[in-house]
Design an enzyme around this catalytic site. Sequence first.
Site, mmCIF file in Angstrom:
data_model
loop_
_atom_site.group_PDB
_atom_site.id
_atom_site.type_symbol
_atom_site.label_atom_id
_atom_site.label_comp_id
_atom_site.label_asym_id
_atom_site.label_seq_id
_atom_site.Cartn_x
_atom_site.Cartn_y
_atom_site.Cartn_z
ATOM 1 N NE ARG A 76 -9.353 -8.402 4.154
ATOM 2 C CZ ARG A 76 -8.757 -7.504 3.388
ATOM 3 N NH1 ARG A 76 -7.698 -6.841 3.830
ATOM 4 N NH2 ARG A 76 -9.206 -7.257 2.171
ATOM 5 C CG ASP A 80 -6.717 -4.176 8.102
ATOM 6 O OD1 ASP A 80 -5.704 -4.387 7.446
ATOM 7 O OD2 ASP A 80 -7.462 -3.186 7.890
ATOM 8 N NE ARG A 133 -3.764 -2.309 2.359
ATOM 9 C CZ ARG A 133 -3.533 -3.564 2.762
ATOM 10 N NH1 ARG A 133 -2.348 -3.908 3.222
ATOM 11 N NH2 ARG A 133 -4.492 -4.462 2.706
ATOM 12 C CG HIS A 139 -5.643 -0.399 5.672
ATOM 13 N ND1 HIS A 139 -6.169 -1.653 5.821
ATOM 14 C CD2 HIS A 139 -5.774 -0.098 4.349
ATOM 15 C CE1 HIS A 139 -6.607 -2.091 4.651
ATOM 16 N NE2 HIS A 139 -6.370 -1.170 3.739
HETATM 17 P P1 NAD Z 1 -10.217 1.414 -9.183
HETATM 18 O O1 NAD Z 1 -9.061 1.625 -10.102
HETATM 19 O O2 NAD Z 1 -11.215 0.363 -9.501
HETATM 20 O O3 NAD Z 1 -11.011 2.789 -8.981
HETATM 21 C C1 NAD Z 1 -10.382 3.995 -8.731
HETATM 22 C C2 NAD Z 1 -11.216 5.070 -9.395
HETATM 23 O O4 NAD Z 1 -10.621 6.341 -9.059
HETATM 24 C C3 NAD Z 1 -11.228 4.974 -10.912
HETATM 25 O O5 NAD Z 1 -12.571 4.894 -11.388
HETATM 26 C C4 NAD Z 1 -10.525 6.255 -11.375
HETATM 27 O O6 NAD Z 1 -11.045 6.782 -12.597
HETATM 28 C C5 NAD Z 1 -10.811 7.179 -10.201
HETATM 29 N N1 NAD Z 1 -9.899 8.332 -10.133
HETATM 30 C C6 NAD Z 1 -8.566 8.356 -10.328
HETATM 31 N N2 NAD Z 1 -8.109 9.624 -10.220
HETATM 32 C C7 NAD Z 1 -9.180 10.400 -9.907
HETATM 33 C C8 NAD Z 1 -9.354 11.784 -9.669
HETATM 34 N N3 NAD Z 1 -8.318 12.635 -9.716
HETATM 35 N N4 NAD Z 1 -10.598 12.234 -9.400
HETATM 36 C C9 NAD Z 1 -11.654 11.385 -9.366
HETATM 37 N N5 NAD Z 1 -11.542 10.063 -9.595
HETATM 38 C C10 NAD Z 1 -10.330 9.577 -9.874
HETATM 39 O O7 NAD Z 1 -9.565 1.148 -7.743
HETATM 40 P P2 NAD Z 1 -10.306 0.491 -6.482
HETATM 41 O O8 NAD Z 1 -10.075 -0.956 -6.474
HETATM 42 O O9 NAD Z 1 -11.684 1.059 -6.410
HETATM 43 O O10 NAD Z 1 -9.419 1.101 -5.287
HETATM 44 C C11 NAD Z 1 -9.511 2.478 -4.968
HETATM 45 C C12 NAD Z 1 -8.601 2.793 -3.789
HETATM 46 O O11 NAD Z 1 -9.075 2.111 -2.622
HETATM 47 C C13 NAD Z 1 -7.147 2.308 -3.984
HETATM 48 O O12 NAD Z 1 -6.262 3.257 -3.454
HETATM 49 C C14 NAD Z 1 -7.112 1.017 -3.173
HETATM 50 O O13 NAD Z 1 -5.804 0.680 -2.758
HETATM 51 C C15 NAD Z 1 -8.011 1.384 -2.035
HETATM 52 N N6 NAD Z 1 -8.578 0.275 -1.252
HETATM 53 C C16 NAD Z 1 -8.713 0.487 0.062
HETATM 54 C C17 NAD Z 1 -9.214 -0.489 0.869
HETATM 55 C C18 NAD Z 1 -9.323 -0.218 2.353
HETATM 56 O O14 NAD Z 1 -9.517 -1.115 3.166
HETATM 57 N N7 NAD Z 1 -9.201 1.035 2.753
HETATM 58 C C19 NAD Z 1 -9.642 -1.722 0.326
HETATM 59 C C20 NAD Z 1 -9.524 -1.885 -1.054
HETATM 60 C C21 NAD Z 1 -8.991 -0.893 -1.840
#
Ligand code: NAD
Length: 318
Positions: free
Chosen positions: A156, A153, A93, A180
């Site tokens: 899980r 987490d 991450r 995280h």
């Molecule tokens: P994804 O690629 O499916 O979606 C990300 C979206 O963000 C895309 O649709 C993209 O177009 C958009 N985006 C990018 N730049 C942007 C901007 N400047 N303005 C507006 N939109 C923008 O990715 P995902 O799988 O949905 O993951 C998103 C984030 O969440 C990642 O950073 C991932 O690591 C994180 N995540 C966090 C957890 C958690 O527990 N917190 C769990 C899973 C994923």
Amino acid sequence: MKISSDHPVKIAIIGAGNVGATFAYALLGSGLASQIVLIDNNKERAEGEAMDLNHAVPLTHSTRIWAGDYSDCAGAAITVITAGTAQRPGETRLDLSQRNFAILKSVIEQIVKYNPEGLLLIASNPLDVLCYAAMKLSGLPASRVIGSGTILDTARFRYLLSQHAGVDPRSVHAFIIGEHGDSEVPVWSSANIAGMALADYCQMNCEEYNSEIYDKIFEQTRDAAYQIIERKGATFYGIGMGLVRICEAILRGQHTVLSVSTLIHDYYDIDDVYLSLPCIIDREGVSKFLRLPLNEKEKDGLQKSAKVLKETIHSLGL
Ligand code: NAD
């Protein structure tokens, strides 16, 4: 804006990718929001998701859902940030920090312009680092900038412990704290089932009981995202539901204890860093974090986690 029962509840979601769209779907099913706006720089993606979600409305709750722009953040009770790149197989991450910090900066500027007194809930990674950055960039009080943190987490961990103990995961009380991410810490010392220390419960009720099993359960918890990403490319159901749970605690002023990322000060020599501890959540956001008593190993682990996060925060010039 202050949350009151007289106003329709609007939730703005920035980023309509896997996490944003899954959260929107779970939020629709919860009936907590009367308006859901999806904002993504890939406008077509946001439009497609809004169209698809709208077809579920007649079957669930009366909710207005649309693909909007940042001006639609005005009046949102909570703005949930899921924009950014996700981990690719093998990436940590923290590897995402430069890329997602740049995205966060542009996003926060726009949100604050239209919703200067809002409440931000962040899911993008690296979670704790981006939360700290969002607090600094937005000028909002730390209580109103919340990270989903280790809610996932912890879920899980509870699930895996429940499989071992043969009870409902909701009857397992145990927390993952800290980053995280890879330096997160399991709090074994207070883990319990029905008020019985986990070790006592398992000694009496589990077929197998040894420290190797517990080490393995923690490893599976910590490495779950890598395992899932290797198999299906992304994780989104657990976090989608976790975000709904946090929104519920805020919108209903539940004073629920959830492990979310918040600004820590004066706790086991940890200061001025975002990380997860069990926090009380009410209508204003995080009302306080709980100063869990930790054993030496847990305290060392948490201090190491804070150090890793501070180094990444400093590397971004914050
Ligand atoms: P994804 O690629 O499916 O979606 C990300 C979206 O963000 C895309 O649709 C993209 O177009 C958009 N985006 C990018 N730049 C942007 C901007 N400047 N303005 C507006 N939109 C923008 O990715 P995902 O799988 O949905 O993951 C998103 C984030 O969440 C990642 O950073 C991932 O690591 C994180 N995540 C966090 C957890 C958690 O527990 N917190 C769990 C899973 C994923």
